[in-house]
Design a protein around this motif. Structure first.
Motif, PDB file in Angstrom:
ATOM      1  N   ARG A 151      47.639  18.745 -20.793  1.00 43.23           N
ATOM      2  CA  ARG A 151      48.925  19.559 -21.214  1.00 43.23           C
ATOM      3  C   ARG A 151      48.520  20.856 -20.457  1.00 43.23           C
ATOM      4  NH1 ARG A 151      54.002  18.748 -23.678  1.00 43.23           N
ATOM      5  NH2 ARG A 151      55.015  20.819 -23.850  1.00 43.23           N
ATOM      6  N   ALA A 152      49.373  21.371 -19.758  1.00 40.81           N
ATOM      7  CA  ALA A 152      49.137  22.733 -19.021  1.00 40.81           C
ATOM      8  C   ALA A 152      50.451  23.632 -19.008  1.00 40.81           C
ATOM      9  CB  ALA A 152      48.773  22.405 -17.528  1.00 40.81           C
ATOM     10  N   ASN A 153      50.200  24.830 -18.747  1.00 42.12           N
ATOM     11  CA  ASN A 153      51.534  25.736 -18.606  1.00 42.12           C
ATOM     12  C   ASN A 153      51.159  26.140 -17.290  1.00 42.12           C
ATOM     13  OD1 ASN A 153      49.951  28.575 -18.411  1.00 42.12           O
ATOM     14  ND2 ASN A 153      49.099  27.693 -20.195  1.00 42.12           N
ATOM     15  N   LEU A 154      52.604  26.693 -16.819  1.00 40.08           N
ATOM     16  CA  LEU A 154      52.533  27.094 -15.292  1.00 40.08           C
ATOM     17  C   LEU A 154      53.194  28.601 -15.567  1.00 40.08           C
ATOM     18  CD1 LEU A 154      52.846  26.032 -12.375  1.00 40.08           C
ATOM     19  CD2 LEU A 154      55.445  25.819 -12.643  1.00 40.08           C
ATOM     20  N   GLU A 155      52.351  29.425 -14.760  1.00 40.72           N
ATOM     21  CA  GLU A 155      52.663  30.547 -14.410  1.00 40.72           C
ATOM     22  C   GLU A 155      53.387  30.919 -13.267  1.00 40.72           C
ATOM     23  OE1 GLU A 155      49.544  34.076 -13.832  1.00 40.72           O
ATOM     24  OE2 GLU A 155      49.596  33.474 -15.955  1.00 40.72           O
ATOM     25  N   LEU A 156      54.197  31.745 -13.115  1.00 39.78           N
ATOM     26  CA  LEU A 156      55.043  32.095 -11.889  1.00 39.78           C
ATOM     27  C   LEU A 156      54.538  33.242 -11.192  1.00 39.78           C
ATOM     28  CD1 LEU A 156      58.555  30.808 -12.646  1.00 39.78           C
ATOM     29  CD2 LEU A 156      56.936  29.659 -11.355  1.00 39.78           C
ATOM     30  N   ARG A 157      54.326  33.415  -9.903  1.00 42.74           N
ATOM     31  CA  ARG A 157      53.848  34.604  -9.154  1.00 42.74           C
ATOM     32  C   ARG A 157      54.512  34.801  -8.053  1.00 42.74           C
ATOM     33  NH1 ARG A 157      49.376  36.469 -12.326  1.00 42.74           N
ATOM     34  NH2 ARG A 157      48.963  37.969 -10.708  1.00 42.74           N
ATOM     35  N   PHE A 158      54.813  35.929  -7.626  1.00 46.93           N
ATOM     36  CA  PHE A 158      55.401  36.401  -6.415  1.00 46.93           C
ATOM     37  C   PHE A 158      54.318  37.201  -5.338  1.00 46.93           C
ATOM     38  CE2 PHE A 158      58.168  39.387  -3.947  1.00 46.93           C
ATOM     39  CZ  PHE A 158      58.448  38.694  -3.025  1.00 46.93           C
ATOM     40  N   ASP A 159      54.228  36.756  -4.325  1.00 46.20           N
ATOM     41  CA  ASP A 159      53.492  37.248  -3.258  1.00 46.20           C
ATOM     42  C   ASP A 159      54.402  38.210  -2.444  1.00 46.20           C
ATOM     43  OD1 ASP A 159      51.562  38.191  -0.878  1.00 46.20           O
ATOM     44  OD2 ASP A 159      50.117  36.603  -1.669  1.00 46.20           O
ATOM     45  N   LYS A 160      54.567  39.350  -2.439  1.00 49.73           N
ATOM     46  CA  LYS A 160      55.298  39.922  -1.585  1.00 49.73           C
ATOM     47  C   LYS A 160      55.220  40.100  -0.200  1.00 49.73           C
ATOM     48  CE  LYS A 160      58.154  44.363  -1.143  1.00 49.73           C
ATOM     49  NZ  LYS A 160      58.593  45.669  -2.111  1.00 49.73           N
ATOM     50  N   GLU A 161      53.865  40.411   0.098  1.00 49.04           N
ATOM     51  CA  GLU A 161      53.275  40.161   1.422  1.00 49.04           C
ATOM     52  C   GLU A 161      53.535  39.003   2.298  1.00 49.04           C
ATOM     53  OE1 GLU A 161      49.116  40.934   4.362  1.00 49.04           O
ATOM     54  OE2 GLU A 161      49.168  41.255   2.067  1.00 49.04           O
ATOM     55  N   LYS A 162      53.173  37.815   1.483  1.00 51.10           N
ATOM     56  CA  LYS A 162      53.507  36.420   2.107  1.00 51.10           C
ATOM     57  C   LYS A 162      55.026  35.867   1.704  1.00 51.10           C
ATOM     58  CE  LYS A 162      48.721  34.885   1.754  1.00 51.10           C
ATOM     59  NZ  LYS A 162      47.790  33.998   0.922  1.00 51.10           N
ATOM     60  N   GLN A 163      55.618  36.643   1.093  1.00 47.23           N
ATOM     61  CA  GLN A 163      57.152  36.279   0.848  1.00 47.23           C
ATOM     62  C   GLN A 163      57.114  34.650   0.257  1.00 47.23           C
ATOM     63  OE1 GLN A 163      60.450  38.396   2.104  1.00 47.23           O
ATOM     64  NE2 GLN A 163      58.814  39.485   1.076  1.00 47.23           N
ATOM     65  N   LYS A 164      56.312  34.641  -0.784  1.00 43.15           N
ATOM     66  CA  LYS A 164      56.434  33.211  -1.382  1.00 43.15           C
ATOM     67  C   LYS A 164      56.398  33.517  -2.969  1.00 43.15           C
ATOM     68  CE  LYS A 164      53.911  31.052   2.398  1.00 43.15           C
ATOM     69  NZ  LYS A 164      52.744  30.021   3.018  1.00 43.15           N
ATOM     70  N   VAL A 165      56.937  32.362  -3.709  1.00 39.09           N
ATOM     71  CA  VAL A 165      56.643  32.327  -5.054  1.00 39.09           C
ATOM     72  C   VAL A 165      55.551  31.260  -5.353  1.00 39.09           C
ATOM     73  CG1 VAL A 165      57.934  31.612  -7.102  1.00 39.09           C
ATOM     74  CG2 VAL A 165      58.975  33.222  -5.524  1.00 39.09           C
ATOM     75  N   PHE A 166      54.724  31.426  -5.984  1.00 43.51           N
ATOM     76  CA  PHE A 166      53.613  30.489  -6.230  1.00 43.51           C
ATOM     77  C   PHE A 166      53.743  30.139  -7.815  1.00 43.51           C
ATOM     78  CE2 PHE A 166      52.139  32.611  -2.659  1.00 43.51           C
ATOM     79  CZ  PHE A 166      51.381  31.465  -1.781  1.00 43.51           C
ATOM     80  N   GLY A 167      53.307  28.876  -8.211  1.00 47.15           N
ATOM     81  CA  GLY A 167      53.179  28.356  -9.666  1.00 47.15           C
ATOM     82  C   GLY A 167      51.520  28.312  -9.569  1.00 47.15           C
ATOM     83  N   VAL A 168      50.951  28.840 -10.751  1.00 44.29           N
ATOM     84  CA  VAL A 168      49.761  28.720 -11.242  1.00 44.29           C
ATOM     85  C   VAL A 168      49.570  27.918 -12.435  1.00 44.29           C
ATOM     86  CG1 VAL A 168      47.326  29.853 -11.681  1.00 44.29           C
ATOM     87  CG2 VAL A 168      48.895  30.767  -9.801  1.00 44.29           C
ATOM     88  N   ILE A 169      48.793  26.817 -12.517  1.00 40.39           N
ATOM     89  CA  ILE A 169      48.861  26.011 -13.744  1.00 40.39           C
ATOM     90  C   ILE A 169      47.560  26.387 -14.391  1.00 40.39           C
ATOM     91  CG2 ILE A 169      50.162  23.999 -12.882  1.00 40.39           C
ATOM     92  CD1 ILE A 169      47.491  22.453 -12.882  1.00 40.39           C
ATOM     93  N   ASN A 170      47.429  26.260 -15.612  1.00 45.16           N
ATOM     94  CA  ASN A 170      46.311  26.477 -16.743  1.00 45.16           C
ATOM     95  C   ASN A 170      46.136  25.340 -17.649  1.00 45.16           C
ATOM     96  OD1 ASN A 170      44.132  28.097 -17.682  1.00 45.16           O
ATOM     97  ND2 ASN A 170      45.165  28.428 -19.482  1.00 45.16           N
ATOM     98  N   VAL A 171      45.211  24.367 -17.434  1.00 42.08           N
ATOM     99  CA  VAL A 171      45.050  23.177 -18.397  1.00 42.08           C
ATOM    100  C   VAL A 171      44.732  23.792 -19.448  1.00 42.08           C
ATOM    101  CG1 VAL A 171      43.917  21.230 -18.618  1.00 42.08           C
ATOM    102  CG2 VAL A 171      44.706  21.912 -16.534  1.00 42.08           C
TER     103      VAL A 171
END
Length: 253
Positions: A151-171
């Motif tokens: 089971r993992a949770n997903l954290e959402l992050r925004f990189d303004k310089e790269k203009q991208k939204v990322f998800g970071v999972i943590n098991v």
């Protein structure tokens, strides 16, 4: 509790702790990853600023992607790395002995593991994921085969310089079928490392997909827009992204 029973329990506990300390000296504790950008916050209570667009991604969308991967592509697999190991390791060393050709030393994600479906779940205003898997690893000279799910949770992050939204999972949790507690304790950090280090970061939205570069002939110029801020809210089994743009008009003259 009798003295004999106390003594036996002490020996068992000592053996487990000693074994784990030895294993951790080779494996290492789960490692943190470098997270991109900034943590995405919830929308402001007063409403979104002007120049904001809303993008809705439903839970079914993410799970359709997962189903397609398992149906039409090879299942994702990741190496279970021993801390400090490398291709030039002396074959006579103890660390090298933990990983050898008799075991692939990897974890492979499955569409279903332990009767648990691999899926993305939008629950309680959070994004969670459950991942079925199989794999093997050489521990103390023995090839340990394992099956289970995590089971993992997903954290959402925004990189303004790269203009991208990322998800970071943590098991958060690892559940193995029919494996002894000491092996479970040894394999768990390997699985956490393999997933956290290899899966992350997950690119969810590329600014190029929703950027604005519109030529307006009547004005003799272009309307441009870059993403200035991203907010997110999980509601009704959907991820709502609120994307705020900075608009700019550029003349051809």
């Amino acid at each position: 509790m009798g003295k004999a029973l106390t003594f036996i329990l002490g020996l068992v506990f000592g053996a487990i702790v000693g074994g784990l300390l030895t294993f951790y000296s080779f494996v290492g504790a789960p490692q943190a990853i470098e997270k991109p950008g900034e943590l995405i916050k919830a929308p402001e209570s007063g409403g979104s600023p002007s120049g904001t667009a809303q993008i809705v991604l439903k839970q079914e969308f993410f799970n359709s992607v997962l189903q397609t991967i398992f149906k039409d592509m090879n299942p994702p697999s990741y190496p279970l790395k021993i801390a400090g190991s490398n291709a030039n390791e002396d074959p006579r060393s103890a660390k090298f002995a933990l990983q050898n050709n008799s075991c692939e030393g990897e974890i492979k994600l499955l569409e279903k593991g332990s009767d648990v479906q691999t899926a993305v779940l939008f629950e309680d205003k959070k994004i969670d994921a459950q991942l079925g898997f199989t794999g093997n690893v050489n521990i103390f000279g023995n090839c340990v085969e394992f099956n289970g799910w995590s089971r993992a949770n997903l954290e959402l992050r925004f990189d303004k310089e790269k203009q991208k939204v990322f998800g970071v999972i943590n098991v958060d949790t690892v559940n193995l079928d029919g494996v002894s507690p000491i092996i479970t304790a040894a394999v768990t950090p390997l699985i956490q490392n393999a997933l956290n280090q290899n899966v992350n970061p997950i690119e969810i939205l590329n600014g190029k997909q929703i950027s604005v570069n519109l030529k307006i002939d009547a004005t003799g110029g272009n309307l441009l827009a870059n993403i200035n801020d991203v907010r997110a809210e999980v509601k009704d089994k959907a991820l709502n992204l609120f994307v705020t743009y900075d608009f700019e008009g550029v003349s051809d003259k």
